[in-house]
Every structure is written in structure tokens, then in C-alpha cells.
Scaffold this motif. Structure first.
Motif, PDB file in Angstrom:
ATOM      1  N   ALA A 197       0.415  -1.260  -0.223  1.00 38.15           N
ATOM      2  CA  ALA A 197       0.261  -0.220   0.155  1.00 38.15           C
ATOM      3  C   ALA A 197       0.813   0.801  -0.236  1.00 38.15           C
ATOM      4  N   GLN A 198       1.755   1.071   1.343  1.00 45.77           N
ATOM      5  CA  GLN A 198       2.517   2.276   0.909  1.00 45.77           C
ATOM      6  C   GLN A 198       3.088   2.662  -0.544  1.00 45.77           C
ATOM      7  N   ARG A 199       4.204   1.992  -1.055  1.00 51.13           N
ATOM      8  CA  ARG A 199       4.653   1.721  -2.280  1.00 51.13           C
ATOM      9  C   ARG A 199       3.897   2.153  -3.992  1.00 51.13           C
ATOM     10  N   LEU A 200       2.554   1.110  -3.295  1.00 51.33           N
ATOM     11  CA  LEU A 200       1.975   1.902  -4.714  1.00 51.33           C
ATOM     12  C   LEU A 200       1.519   3.440  -4.390  1.00 51.33           C
ATOM     13  N   GLY A 232      -5.988   9.513 -10.971  1.00 55.64           N
ATOM     14  CA  GLY A 232      -6.423  10.134 -12.795  1.00 55.64           C
ATOM     15  C   GLY A 232      -4.728   9.830 -13.256  1.00 55.64           C
ATOM     16  N   HIS A 233      -4.364   8.413 -13.628  1.00 55.73           N
ATOM     17  CA  HIS A 233      -2.811   9.107 -14.331  1.00 55.73           C
ATOM     18  C   HIS A 233      -2.992   7.862 -15.481  1.00 55.73           C
ATOM     19  N   THR A 234      -2.736   8.595 -16.547  1.00 55.12           N
ATOM     20  CA  THR A 234      -2.631   7.479 -17.976  1.00 55.12           C
ATOM     21  C   THR A 234      -1.592   6.179 -17.363  1.00 55.12           C
ATOM     22  N   ALA A 235      -1.934   5.092 -17.182  1.00 54.75           N
ATOM     23  CA  ALA A 235      -1.342   4.335 -17.305  1.00 54.75           C
ATOM     24  C   ALA A 235      -1.719   2.705 -17.662  1.00 54.75           C
ATOM     25  N   VAL A 236      -1.179   1.814 -18.377  1.00 54.11           N
ATOM     26  CA  VAL A 236      -1.897   1.103 -18.685  1.00 54.11           C
ATOM     27  C   VAL A 236      -1.257  -0.291 -18.307  1.00 54.11           C
ATOM     28  N   ALA A 237      -1.783  -1.268 -18.110  1.00 51.27           N
ATOM     29  CA  ALA A 237      -1.263  -2.941 -17.923  1.00 51.27           C
ATOM     30  C   ALA A 237      -0.500  -3.900 -19.275  1.00 51.27           C
ATOM     31  N   TYR A 238       0.714  -4.367 -19.133  1.00 52.73           N
ATOM     32  CA  TYR A 238       1.213  -4.545 -20.784  1.00 52.73           C
ATOM     33  C   TYR A 238       1.754  -5.966 -19.960  1.00 52.73           C
ATOM     34  N   THR A 239       1.305  -7.231 -20.386  1.00 50.84           N
ATOM     35  CA  THR A 239       2.022  -8.680 -19.335  1.00 50.84           C
ATOM     36  C   THR A 239       2.096  -9.350 -20.664  1.00 50.84           C
ATOM     37  N   GLN A 248       3.191   1.617 -29.114  1.00 48.51           N
ATOM     38  CA  GLN A 248       3.318   2.685 -29.631  1.00 48.51           C
ATOM     39  C   GLN A 248       3.056   3.959 -29.121  1.00 48.51           C
ATOM     40  N   ALA A 249       1.783   3.788 -27.930  1.00 48.41           N
ATOM     41  CA  ALA A 249       1.619   5.180 -27.323  1.00 48.41           C
ATOM     42  C   ALA A 249       2.550   5.613 -26.111  1.00 48.41           C
ATOM     43  N   LEU A 250       3.848   4.597 -25.904  1.00 48.71           N
ATOM     44  CA  LEU A 250       4.247   4.328 -25.224  1.00 48.71           C
ATOM     45  C   LEU A 250       5.019   5.406 -25.431  1.00 48.71           C
ATOM     46  N   LYS A 251       5.691   5.124 -26.976  1.00 44.39           N
ATOM     47  CA  LYS A 251       7.305   6.443 -27.651  1.00 44.39           C
ATOM     48  C   LYS A 251       6.365   6.779 -28.356  1.00 44.39           C
ATOM     49  N   ASN A 252       4.989   7.094 -28.458  1.00 44.91           N
ATOM     50  CA  ASN A 252       4.426   8.595 -28.622  1.00 44.91           C
ATOM     51  C   ASN A 252       4.177   9.498 -27.278  1.00 44.91           C
ATOM     52  N   ASN A 253       4.200   9.073 -26.256  1.00 41.59           N
ATOM     53  CA  ASN A 253       4.259   9.473 -24.892  1.00 41.59           C
ATOM     54  C   ASN A 253       2.889   9.739 -25.151  1.00 41.59           C
ATOM     55  N   ASP A 254       2.112   9.039 -25.282  1.00 43.33           N
ATOM     56  CA  ASP A 254       0.477   9.160 -24.942  1.00 43.33           C
ATOM     57  C   ASP A 254       0.281   8.712 -23.775  1.00 43.33           C
ATOM     58  N   VAL A 255       0.560   8.252 -23.054  1.00 43.16           N
ATOM     59  CA  VAL A 255       0.824   7.529 -21.602  1.00 43.16           C
ATOM     60  C   VAL A 255       1.623   7.993 -20.637  1.00 43.16           C
ATOM     61  N   LYS A 256       1.725   7.833 -19.250  1.00 43.66           N
ATOM     62  CA  LYS A 256       2.427   8.052 -18.751  1.00 43.66           C
ATOM     63  C   LYS A 256       3.759   6.875 -18.466  1.00 43.66           C
ATOM     64  N   ALA A 257       3.466   5.833 -18.475  1.00 44.84           N
ATOM     65  CA  ALA A 257       3.864   4.642 -17.481  1.00 44.84           C
ATOM     66  C   ALA A 257       2.779   3.369 -18.796  1.00 44.84           C
ATOM     67  N   LEU A 258       3.521   2.817 -18.724  1.00 44.77           N
ATOM     68  CA  LEU A 258       3.164   0.933 -19.189  1.00 44.77           C
ATOM     69  C   LEU A 258       4.010   0.302 -17.559  1.00 44.77           C
ATOM     70  N   VAL A 259       2.465  -0.770 -17.047  1.00 44.98           N
ATOM     71  CA  VAL A 259       2.955  -1.496 -15.797  1.00 44.98           C
ATOM     72  C   VAL A 259       3.306  -3.154 -16.342  1.00 44.98           C
ATOM     73  N   ALA A 260       3.821  -2.837 -16.063  1.00 46.94           N
ATOM     74  CA  ALA A 260       5.023  -4.563 -17.203  1.00 46.94           C
ATOM     75  C   ALA A 260       5.530  -5.336 -16.563  1.00 46.94           C
ATOM     76  N   THR A 283      -1.715  -2.819 -10.092  1.00 50.98           N
ATOM     77  CA  THR A 283      -1.285  -1.322 -10.074  1.00 50.98           C
ATOM     78  C   THR A 283      -1.899  -0.166 -11.794  1.00 50.98           C
ATOM     79  N   ALA A 284      -1.620  -0.688 -12.450  1.00 57.37           N
ATOM     80  CA  ALA A 284      -2.516  -0.443 -13.800  1.00 57.37           C
ATOM     81  C   ALA A 284      -3.886   0.744 -13.542  1.00 57.37           C
ATOM     82  N   ARG A 285      -4.792  -0.624 -12.499  1.00 58.53           N
ATOM     83  CA  ARG A 285      -6.250   0.078 -12.533  1.00 58.53           C
ATOM     84  C   ARG A 285      -6.452   1.078 -11.140  1.00 58.53           C
ATOM     85  N   ALA A 286      -5.000   0.798 -10.389  1.00 54.19           N
ATOM     86  CA  ALA A 286      -5.384   1.852  -9.229  1.00 54.19           C
ATOM     87  C   ALA A 286      -4.488   3.180  -9.844  1.00 54.19           C
TER      88      ALA A 286
END
Length: 719
Positions: A240-243, A278-285, A298-310, A270-273
Motif C-alpha cells: 500500500a505504501q509503495r502504491l 488520474g494517471h494514464t497507465a496501462v498494464a502490459y503482460t 506505440q502509445a508509450l513511444k508517442n508519449n500518449d501514456v505516462k507509463a506502461l505497468v509491465a 497497479t495499472a488500475r489503481a
């Protein structure tokens, strides 16, 4: 007339400038020397250089120069689809005619074969698994071996780090190398490249290259330290502290980046939380569809998301030069793996942040993956005996009815045996080759010892007082290791440590969420008659359960931690206690949010051998709160299921089939409910769902006794 060294350099520099699109481009130290070794002298070479140095330029330019001299196409063995996509795109930009053969483009294979036949391809990329695919092995490989101009093994540390288990087909590369001409004018050069290799890996790769001594291999090794990376380690008390830290500070990290987790469920949670905060984060597994993976990359390369949670599914070869940060929620099990992943950041920028947030559960996760990936001698011999006795190829489902090994470990074991030459793919499945097989216990013992040593080094990295970059470089046997002057040990912590109160609340809500689907079984396993169970085909709808629910997976970062403590030591019956208020509240929340079509009319529980008090108290609590009659436990007249929990589907079903019965009072209650017109399913309560066959069998007998439906409810799901 052979070209001179001077003309080769001029030709190579011209090709380099076309590759990068700059008229002033020049080679990095060592790049031309590696090209010269391959093109002019047709040597075997190993290039160990940090990410971004330009290893791909070496093999693309060598491929073009060799083609200009009449050589055949270059074959590149590459480990990941993401890496192949980037490599094919880079090759085409350089005017290199490239294509890839992998599991995601089987419909294009015939066209690619035609292009090979017409000599219309300069580069072909494949995964190591293609080397054991019957179609590729029989139709493509012989032609490639006859015409190949250059063999490239990209991310060659996989030969050592993955070759013994996770990617056993990497070990096939040695056989391919051994079949290539090694002398004379027809000699085929071989290039192995990696960004992460200590001395052990270097010697291992050289051995795989077929070198009797290090003098036979052109070795180019540069400094591994990355001046753009700012490393740090922040130890926090719990998930919880890390998240909460991520929710608070993700916006402060430069640009876009990658958040690595150790498990699929952790990436998804983590991506859901982060998204809910309010962050643009998407899971990649590894469970992400190939098409969606390409879109997310491609979304990450285009900076369309803040982070991929992978998970580690996003790693080697992913090319985003301006990747601004890499954060780890949980540490990888070795400095080699860690350096490989953090090397994604700061390739084309002066600054990138790398932060490790280790967890207390890291070592348990390391142990789980290590033990599940190692071949077991007894299981291996059982598989070989069954294949020999069959007299014909067996599919994996058919083999599952003969050996009690789950699907994924079974497929992995078959790959290991295939690499060892003991089995082979054939029409209809797998068959033995007649080649004698011996268990290499010494080798696997050595691998296990090395892994344990590397795990300790990873823990040492977390606690080291010296420069973190120097530590990693030293562990990787980099002779150029030096203090970086930027990490939290050299310059002090660069990251904020406080966590916002609202982020704590958001993290607690996210990790406190409950609800994991339990999909009903729809079909019986293949070959049950061999185990004395006369079941086959689809399970009749009138015998199936409905979709069920569990509070969480054991691997989840929220409730999973609590459930692991509660159910982890399953054989310790002294830990059997009544359900506590927090767990009861979680079940009530789960029931409130359950979108069932009909409200249950009664509660039934599964007789538990290990947690009877826990399961019974949970069922009774639901009965009381929901004002539903508790009809008691199912009976286990023969002592209940045989064998341990888990196992593959066929053996697990055989262990539970007809091991439960509906007590007469329970049967009468179900029949009375039907007679009185009280329609609805019963709620079936258990502690842990793993293979789902216990719940399937219990649902079958309840439906036969008159239950109109069965809703499984488990405290935890193992998967």
C-alpha cells in the motif's frame, strides 16, 4: 579481386550514413572492427555493449555488406515479438529487406518462404522456438542452412540465463551453429550480441558459439555504466505504501516510462489503481494480446501514456530513446535481469531516473519461479516412459491423462527433452526419438546455486553503501566500473519520500477492492477413461456451475498478501481459525457487488481437510448476514479427494470424482425448496480454488440433487 580494408571501411561508412540518415555519422569505437571481423574474415564474434551503443547497426550493415559480396540472407534469432517488430522496422528504414517468422504471423509464412526462394530477403528474424517447429524445421531451415550468409544471436545472454529452462530452445542454436561451414571460403560468420553479460555468461556464450578457446572468438566488450541513469532504492513498509508513493509522485518523473512488476496480477492491479487516481497507465503482460501489445508499445513511444505497468514481457529490444524513467515495484531476482530492464531508459537523453521499490514478498516470488521452471528427473522419465509405451505420437492433452503435470510445466519439460534429443514434435503431437537420455543433475544443481548467488547479489544491491552504478557494473564484471556521481549513494537521495494523505486513501481503496472471477469448467479433460473415469466431451449445462467469485488471487498486491498469510501453510492445521471480521466484511462486499441473475436461496460449504473451521465459519457468517439457510457441508464418505491440491486437469478430476456426496437432509431441503417454488442457486463456499475441479464436481452432485444452480465462492484463487 577482394576488397581492401580501406574500401570496406568506406563502403561501411556509406551504409551507416544511409542507416541513420545523417551524412556526418561515424562509427562508435569497435563497430567497424566487429563488421570487419564478420565480413572480411568471416569470424565468430561476441559483442557485449550497453543498450544504445549500436549493436543492431553492426549486424544490419554486415548483412548488407555480405549480400553485396554474394552471400545469402542473414538469420537473426531474437527472443521477443516487441524486439522483432522494432528490428524489422529499423532494417526497412535502412533499406534492408527484412521479415519475421513468429507465432503471430503464421498466415505470412508462405509468402516469406517464396521471398527466400527468390532471394528477395536480406534478413529473416525468428524466435528460438521456431527451430523446433516442424513446419519451419522441415521447410525453411534446410534452405537457410544451405544459403545463410550470417547468423546473429541477439540478446545472447538468453543462452545462459534462460536457455536451461524458460527458453530451452535457445540451446538449439548451438546445433545450428555446428551445422554451418566453419572453415574455407564457405565459412558462415556468427555474431552474438548482448548488453548484459558477466564473465560466466561470456564464457557460456563462447561455448555455445562452438569455440574451443577464447582466441577463436572476436570479443568486443565495452563499458556498461550509463551516465544518463540516476539510480536509487526506496524501501517502503508494504504494498500500500509503495502504491501510494507512485500515486503521489508518478507525475514528478520525467517524460514517460515503464513500471515493472514481478507478476501479472500486480501489473494489472497497479495499472488500475494508477488509472483510478488520474494517471494514464496501462498494464502490459504476457497475457496481453499481440495486437494490443503493439498498440501499447506505440502509445508509450508517442508519449500518449505516462507509463506502461509491465512484467518482463516488455523488455529486451524495446526501443524508445527518450524513455524517461524505469520504476520497479519489487526487485528482479538478479542484477543481470535488473540491468537489462533499467537499460531501457535514457538511451537518447542526458537524464533518466531509475528507482527500485523492493518488497518483502520478492524472495517468495523468486523461489516460486525458480522451482517451477527447473526440470524434474522423475517427471521427465515418466513422460519418456509414457511416450515410449504409446507407440504413436501423443498430443499434450492426451499426455496429461498419463502424467500428473500441469499444461505449462509439461510443455516446458517437453521442450527441454526435445533440446536434449530425447523427444521430437511429429504429426499428432510428441514422440520419443530412441536417443538415450540422462538427467544432467550436476548442471541443474550448478544453475540453482548460481541463481541463489545472484539473488543474494540483488539483495546486496538494495543495501549497498557504495555507488549503485559501480555495484551493477562490478557484478557484471565490467573492467571500466567507476562511481557515477549521480545515484542516491553518490549524491544523496534525489527522490521525495513523503506520501500524500489522499494517495494513501486511494491506495488503500484500490488494494482493498475484492472480486476475481471463477470461470466454470465447460468440458471434461481428454483421456479420462485411462484414469477410470468415464467422462468425455462437454459438461452438460444442467451439471455446470455458474460463474463464481473469489475475494482475490494469492498473487494480488492487496488482499493477496493477507490471504497468503492465511492459506499459505496449508498443511499446518493449527492455523485453522474462524474467519475474522475484516475477511467477513470483504466477503459481504463481494456478495453485494456480485452481478448474479438470481439471488442464492441457501448456503453450502465444501468439507475442508485443512481449514474446516475457517470454511465453515465463513459459510455460517454469510448465512447469518444474508439471512439464508445454511444447509451444512457436503459429505466426504471416502475421506475426500486423494493427493495434494493442484495437479493437471485429468489427474485432479480423477482425484475428486465421486469423492463427495449430498447428505440426505441437504437433498431434502433442496427438493422442498423446489416444491415450494423457491427458485434460485445455492452458494457454494470453499477456501482456495486452484484447478476448479473440486468446485466443478461439487456443482455436479448438487445439481443432480436438485439445486437449480451453483454459485462458487472462494476466499482466494491460486491463479
Amino acid at each position: 579481386m577482394p576488397k581492401t580494408d580501406t574500401s570496406l571501411r568506406a563502403e561501411a561508412e556509406s551504409a551507416l550514413r544511409r542507416l541513420v540518415g545523417r551524412d556526418d555519422a561515424v562509427f562508435h569505437d569497435g563497430q567497424f572492427e566487429a563488421i570487419e571481423a564478420l565480413v572480411e574474415h568471416r569470424r565468430r564474434a561476441l559483442v557485449v555493449q550497453r543498450t544504445g551503443w549500436g549493436k543492431s547497426a553492426v549486424y544490419f550493415l554486415s548483412a548488407l555488406l555480405l549480400r553485396a559480396r554474394g552471400a545469402g540472407p542473414t538469420l537473426i534469432v531474437s527472443p521477443l515479438l516487441a524486439l522483432m517488430r522494432d528490428q524489422v522496422a529499423a532494417a526497412q528504414r535502412a533499406g534492408v529487406r527484412a521479415a519475421a517468422i513468429n507465432s503471430a504471423n503464421a498466415t505470412e509464412w508462405d509468402e516469406i518462404q517464396q521471398r527466400l526462394t527468390q532471394n528477395d530477403l536480406d534478413v529473416l528474424l525468428i524466435s528460438p522456438e521456431r527451430l523446433n517447429n516442424p513446419r519451419f524445421r522441415d521447410l525453411y531451415l534446410p534452405q537457410l542452412l544451405r544459403t545463410m550468409g550470417l547468423l546473429v544471436v541477439d540478446e545472447a545472454h538468453c543462452i545462459s540465463d534462460w536457455g536451461h529452462d524458460f527458453r530451452p530452445d535457445y540451446r538449439r542454436i548451438r546445433d545450428v551453429i555446428g551445422s554451418l561451414p566453419a572453415s574455407g571460403d564457405t565459412r558462415v560468420p556468427v555474431l552474438a550480441t548482448t548488453a548484459t553479460a558477466n564473465e560466466r555468461v561470456v564464457h557460456d556464450v563462447m561455448e555455445q558459439l562452438g569455440a574451443a578457446s577464447t582466441e577463436e572468438v572476436f570479443l568486443l566488450r565495452g563499458p556498461l555504466s550509463r551516465s544518463s541513469l540516476r539510480l536509487g532504492v526506496l524501501r517502503l513498509a508494504n504494498p500500500a505504501q509503495r502504491l501510494a508513493w507512485l500515486i503521489t509522485h508518478l507525475k514528478d518523473l520525467t517524460g514517460s516510462g515503464i513500471i515493472y512488476t514481478l507478476t501479472v496480477s500486480s501489473a494489472q492491479d497497479t495499472a488500475r489503481a494508477l488509472s483510478e487516481a488520474g494517471h494514464t497507465a496501462v498494464a502490459y503482460t504476457g497475457r496481453t494480446d499481440p495486437e494490443q501489445r503493439a498498440e501499447l508499445e506505440q502509445a508509450l513511444k508517442n508519449n500518449d501514456v505516462k507509463a506502461l505497468v509491465a512484467t518482463s514481457a516488455l523488455g529486451m529490444g524495446f526501443d524508445k530513446p527518450d524513455l524517461g524513467f524505469v520504476v520497479h515495484l519489487g526487485a528482479p531476482s538478479s542484477p543481470v535481469a535488473y540491468y537489462q530492464q533499467v537499460g531501457r531508459a535514457g538511451r537518447g537523453t542526458d537524464h533518466a531516473d531509475v528507482l527500485l521499490l523492493p518488497g518483502q514478498e520478492d524472495r517468495d516470488i523468486w523461489r516460486y519461479f525458480a522451482t517451477t521452471s527447473m526440470p524434474d528427473e522423475h517427471r521427465a522419465r515418466t513422460v519418456l516412459d509414457e511416450l515410449s509405451a504409446a507407440g504413436a505420437p501423443l498430443s499434450v492433452p492426451a499426455l496429461e491423462a498419463r502424467v500428473d503435470i500441469r499444461r505449462t510445466p509439461l510443455e516446458l519439460l517437453l521442450k527441454v527433452l526435445a533440446v536434449d534429443g530425447a523427444v521430437e514434435r511429429a504429426a499428432g503431437g510428441w514422440q520419443t526419438t530412441g536417443v538415450a537420455w540422462s538427467y544432467d543433475g550436476e548442471r541443474y544443481g550448478r544453475v540453482e546455486a548460481e541463481r541463489i548467488a545472484e539473488e543474494k547479489l540483488m539483495l546486496d544491491y538494495e543495501h549497498t553503501e557504495q555507488c549503485r552504478m559501480r555495484f551493477l557494473a562490478t557484478v557484471l564484471d565490467d573492467p571500466y566500473a567507476a562511481d557515477c556521481g549521480r545515484c542516491d549513494r553518490c549524491a544523496g537521495p534525489w527522490y521525495q519520500t513523503e506520501v500524500a494523505d489522499d494517495a494513501r486513501a486511494q491506495a488503500s481503496r484500490a488494494l482493498g477492492q475484492v472480486g476475481v472471477s471463477i470461470e466454470p469448467r465447460r468440458a471434461w479433460p481428454t483421456g479420462m477413461d485411462r484414469l477410470g473415469v468415464e467422462l468425455k466431451g462437454k459438461i452438460p449445462e444442467t451439471a455446470q456451475s455458474e460463474e463464481g467469485r473469489a475475494i482475490a488471487r494469492l498473487s494480488d498486491v492487496g488482499w493477496g498478501t493477507r490471504l497468503r498469510e492465511l492459506l499459505g501453510q496449508r498443511d499446518d492445521v493449527s492455523q485453522d481459525h474462524p474467519v475474522d471480521k475484516a475477511l467477513m466484511d470483504a466477503m459481504v462486499t463481494l456478495l453485494k457487488e456480485w452481478p448474479w441473475q438470481q439471488r442464492p436461496i441457501a448456503v453450502v460449504s465444501v468439507p475442508s481437510r485443512r481449514r474446516p473451521t475457517l470454511v465453515r465459519s465463513a459459510a455460517e457468517g454469510i448465512s447469518s448476514i444474508g439471512q439464508l439457510p445454511y444447509l451444512g457441508e457436503l459429505a466426504a464418505p471416502f475421506g475426500g479427494p486423494s493427493g495434494p491440491p493442484g495437479g493437471n486437469s485429468a489427474f485432479r478430476l480423477a482425484a475428486v470424482y465421486e469423492q463427495f456426496s449430498v447428505p440426505e437432509p441437504m437433498s431434502q431441503a433442496l427438493q422442498e425448496a423446489a416444491a415450494q417454488g423457491r427458485s434460485g442457486p445455492v452458494l457454494l463456499v470453499d477456501d482456495l480454488v486452484d484447478s476448479r475441479w473440486t468446485l466443478t464436481e461439487c456443482a455436479r452432485i448438487l445439481r443432480a440433487a436438485g439445486a437449480q444452480g451453483v454459485l462458487p465462492l472462494a476466499l482466494a484463487s491460486a491463479g
